[in-house]
Design a protein around this motif. Structure first.
Motif, short mmCIF file in Angstrom:
data_model
loop_
_atom_site.label_atom_id
_atom_site.label_comp_id
_atom_site.label_asym_id
_atom_site.label_seq_id
_atom_site.Cartn_x
_atom_site.Cartn_y
_atom_site.Cartn_z
N GLU A 30 0.80 -1.22 0.00
CA GLU A 30 0.00 0.00 0.00
C GLU A 30 0.84 1.28 0.00
OE1 GLU A 30 -3.07 -0.01 2.99
OE2 GLU A 30 -3.55 -2.11 2.61
N ASP A 48 -15.47 -5.39 5.25
CA ASP A 48 -14.57 -5.71 4.15
C ASP A 48 -14.93 -7.05 3.48
OD1 ASP A 48 -13.63 -7.58 6.00
OD2 ASP A 48 -11.52 -7.22 5.51
N LYS A 149 -6.45 -9.07 -10.58
CA LYS A 149 -7.53 -8.10 -10.41
C LYS A 149 -6.98 -6.86 -9.73
CE LYS A 149 -9.05 -10.89 -6.57
NZ LYS A 149 -10.07 -11.65 -5.94
N ARG A 150 -7.59 -5.76 -10.05
CA ARG A 150 -7.18 -4.49 -9.44
C ARG A 150 -7.96 -4.31 -8.15
NH1 ARG A 150 -2.79 -1.87 -9.07
NH2 ARG A 150 -3.07 0.32 -8.68
N GLU A 151 -7.24 -4.09 -7.07
CA GLU A 151 -7.86 -3.88 -5.76
C GLU A 151 -7.64 -2.44 -5.34
OE1 GLU A 151 -9.61 -6.07 -4.06
OE2 GLU A 151 -9.13 -7.93 -5.10
N HIS A 152 -8.67 -1.78 -4.88
CA HIS A 152 -8.59 -0.38 -4.46
C HIS A 152 -7.61 -0.22 -3.30
CE1 HIS A 152 -9.80 3.70 -3.59
NE2 HIS A 152 -9.95 3.35 -2.32
N GLY A 153 -6.75 0.78 -3.40
CA GLY A 153 -5.84 1.11 -2.32
C GLY A 153 -4.50 0.40 -2.35
N ASP A 157 -1.67 -4.89 -8.97
CA ASP A 157 -2.74 -5.87 -9.10
C ASP A 157 -2.59 -6.98 -8.07
OD1 ASP A 157 -3.71 -4.53 -11.30
OD2 ASP A 157 -2.91 -5.96 -12.77
#
Length: 173
Positions: A30, A48, A149-153, A157
């Motif tokens: 992150e 979550d 996959k693209r994960e927010h934050g 990927d």
């Protein structure tokens, strides 16, 4: 290892301290030194979880050495498919890494999942920028599925890895 169902404030504080004791993970994934307290609370309040999943399907396990929480793992039953379980987190204080404790935590987690009927596959998503994690999970028998996959934050990927479980995990034998 002990299941954490509804954490007390003291347990939440301990989990937050554990998260802060693994700054390398947060830096790699992150780009910061630790998660916020809200992010840690989300591991236990269900915010979550994917749509349609409940806290009853998630198992959070804490690992203590004496009074100190040194590791934690969470796994979600029947996600993303009914015959799969997703490891959402396996976190270990940096001071306890490299001693085989991560492998022991995973072994306990795997034994838990083996008791669940009809689960044939364990999955985990690794943030691509967390290169050291790939070697760890491959040694445990996980292989990349080709899914990303693209994960927010996150900085990169999420790369999905899977491990098939023994046939006895299907509840047939």
């Amino acid at each position: 290892m002990e299941r954490i169902v509804v954490p007390s404030q003291a347990q939440l504080d301990g989990v937050y301290q554990l998260a802060c004791a693994a700054p390398g993970y947060w830096q790699l994934t992150e780009g910061k030194r630790s998660p916020g307290r809200e992010a840690v609370a989300a591991w236990f309040d269900g915010s979550d979880l994917p749509p349609g999943k409940s806290l009853g399907e998630q198992h959070a396990l804490g690992v203590w050495v004496g009074e100190e929480l040194v590791g934690m793992a969470t796994v979600l039953r029947s996600w993303p498919y009914p015959d799969q379980a997703m490891i959402k987190l396996l976190l270990l204080s940096e001071r306890w890494q490299g001693r085989g404790l991560g492998r022991r935590i995973f072994a306990e987690l795997e034994q838990l999942v083996l008791r669940w009927p009809r689960i044939s596959t364990l999955r985990i998503s690794i943030i691509a920028s967390n290169a050291p994690a790939f070697a760890f999970w491959r040694k445990l028998g996980f292989a990349e599925t080709g899914e990303r996959k693209r994960e927010h934050g996150f900085l990169a990927d999420a790369v999905v890895l899977e491990k098939p479980l023994p046939v006895m995990a299907l509840g047939c034998c």
